[in-house]
Design a protein around this motif. Structure first.
Motif, PDB file in Angstrom:
ATOM      1  N   ILE A  50      -8.186   8.985  -3.732  1.00 21.47           N
ATOM      2  CA  ILE A  50      -7.586   8.252  -4.559  1.00 21.47           C
ATOM      3  C   ILE A  50      -6.297   7.801  -4.254  1.00 21.47           C
ATOM      4  O   ILE A  50      -5.883   6.760  -4.362  1.00 21.47           O
ATOM      5  CB  ILE A  50      -7.517   9.050  -6.209  1.00 21.47           C
ATOM      6  N   ILE A  51      -5.449   8.821  -3.632  1.00 22.48           N
ATOM      7  CA  ILE A  51      -4.132   8.572  -2.979  1.00 22.48           C
ATOM      8  C   ILE A  51      -4.259   7.497  -2.075  1.00 22.48           C
ATOM      9  O   ILE A  51      -3.238   6.533  -1.975  1.00 22.48           O
ATOM     10  CB  ILE A  51      -3.388   9.717  -2.647  1.00 22.48           C
ATOM     11  N   VAL A  52      -4.979   7.706  -1.068  1.00 21.01           N
ATOM     12  CA  VAL A  52      -5.405   6.572   0.138  1.00 21.01           C
ATOM     13  C   VAL A  52      -5.633   5.334  -0.830  1.00 21.01           C
ATOM     14  O   VAL A  52      -4.994   4.156  -0.303  1.00 21.01           O
ATOM     15  CB  VAL A  52      -6.420   7.205   0.945  1.00 21.01           C
ATOM     16  N   ILE A  53      -6.412   4.993  -1.721  1.00 16.97           N
ATOM     17  CA  ILE A  53      -6.993   3.774  -2.293  1.00 16.97           C
ATOM     18  C   ILE A  53      -5.579   3.230  -3.115  1.00 16.97           C
ATOM     19  O   ILE A  53      -5.339   2.041  -2.622  1.00 16.97           O
ATOM     20  CB  ILE A  53      -7.909   4.118  -3.150  1.00 16.97           C
ATOM     21  N   LEU A  54      -4.803   4.214  -3.727  1.00 12.79           N
ATOM     22  CA  LEU A  54      -3.670   3.452  -4.293  1.00 12.79           C
ATOM     23  C   LEU A  54      -2.632   3.091  -3.229  1.00 12.79           C
ATOM     24  O   LEU A  54      -1.925   2.033  -3.568  1.00 12.79           O
ATOM     25  CB  LEU A  54      -2.783   4.683  -5.099  1.00 12.79           C
ATOM     26  N   VAL A  55      -2.375   3.841  -2.188  1.00  9.51           N
ATOM     27  CA  VAL A  55      -1.569   3.299  -1.342  1.00  9.51           C
ATOM     28  C   VAL A  55      -1.912   1.851  -0.811  1.00  9.51           C
ATOM     29  O   VAL A  55      -1.200   1.187  -0.342  1.00  9.51           O
ATOM     30  CB  VAL A  55      -1.559   4.277   0.030  1.00  9.51           C
ATOM     31  N   TYR A  56      -3.351   1.868  -0.336  1.00  8.34           N
ATOM     32  CA  TYR A  56      -3.739   0.684   0.234  1.00  8.34           C
ATOM     33  C   TYR A  56      -3.552  -0.655  -0.933  1.00  8.34           C
ATOM     34  O   TYR A  56      -2.999  -1.872  -0.684  1.00  8.34           O
ATOM     35  CB  TYR A  56      -5.343   0.733   0.511  1.00  8.34           C
ATOM     36  N   VAL A  57      -3.922  -0.463  -2.225  1.00  4.18           N
ATOM     37  CA  VAL A  57      -3.439  -1.281  -3.252  1.00  4.18           C
ATOM     38  C   VAL A  57      -2.161  -1.794  -3.110  1.00  4.18           C
ATOM     39  O   VAL A  57      -1.844  -3.109  -3.303  1.00  4.18           O
ATOM     40  CB  VAL A  57      -3.947  -0.974  -4.592  1.00  4.18           C
ATOM     41  N   VAL A  58      -1.263  -0.496  -3.225  1.00  2.00           N
ATOM     42  CA  VAL A  58       0.273  -1.061  -3.277  1.00  2.00           C
ATOM     43  C   VAL A  58       0.618  -1.828  -2.088  1.00  2.00           C
ATOM     44  O   VAL A  58       1.376  -2.880  -1.985  1.00  2.00           O
ATOM     45  CB  VAL A  58       0.835   0.331  -3.340  1.00  2.00           C
ATOM     46  N   MET A  59       0.135  -1.778  -0.850  1.00  2.00           N
ATOM     47  CA  MET A  59       0.564  -2.188   0.481  1.00  2.00           C
ATOM     48  C   MET A  59      -0.050  -3.597   0.344  1.00  2.00           C
ATOM     49  O   MET A  59       0.449  -4.583   0.762  1.00  2.00           O
ATOM     50  CB  MET A  59      -0.089  -1.428   1.593  1.00  2.00           C
TER      51      MET A  59
END
Length: 111
Positions: A20-29
């Protein structure tokens, strides 16, 4: 992603929550990339267009978005200008201000 898995594996935790953290980082980027490549340049262009429209006055030489050159004769309201095209002084056309691409003020021309 392998760095996050390695860190969670060393701590003895399951790597399931890190997805979930990785997905959120990708969405923010991705959101930041969209902002800096699409939204910010568009706002800059709109500000430039608005500044150009505030400098518009009768007597200014303009070029329309379709490539026609003319002279502003009158500005009857906030959205419309009367533009004269050609040398015969008979072609006066009302047009929308947003159709003006460039303004060349005769006072600022140096030869």
């Amino acid at each position: 992603m392998s760095l996050i898995n390695a860190l969670t594996a060393q701590a003895g935790q399951a790597p399931a929550g890190s997805g979930i953290i990785v997905i959120l980082v990708y969405v923010v980027m991705f959101g930041l990339i969209i902002y800096f490549m699409a939204i910010k340049p568009q706002k800059k262009q709109q500000a430039k267009q608005q500044e150009m429209m505030t400098q518009l006055k009768p007597g200014c030489s303009i070029m329309t978005t379709s490539g026609f050159f003319g002279t502003v004769i009158d500005i009857p309201d906030d959205e419309t200008v009367i533009v004269e095209f050609g040398n015969n002084k008979n072609c006066r056309i009302p047009m929308h201000k947003k159709a003006i691409a460039e303004i060349e003020d005769p006072d600022s021309v140096t030869e």
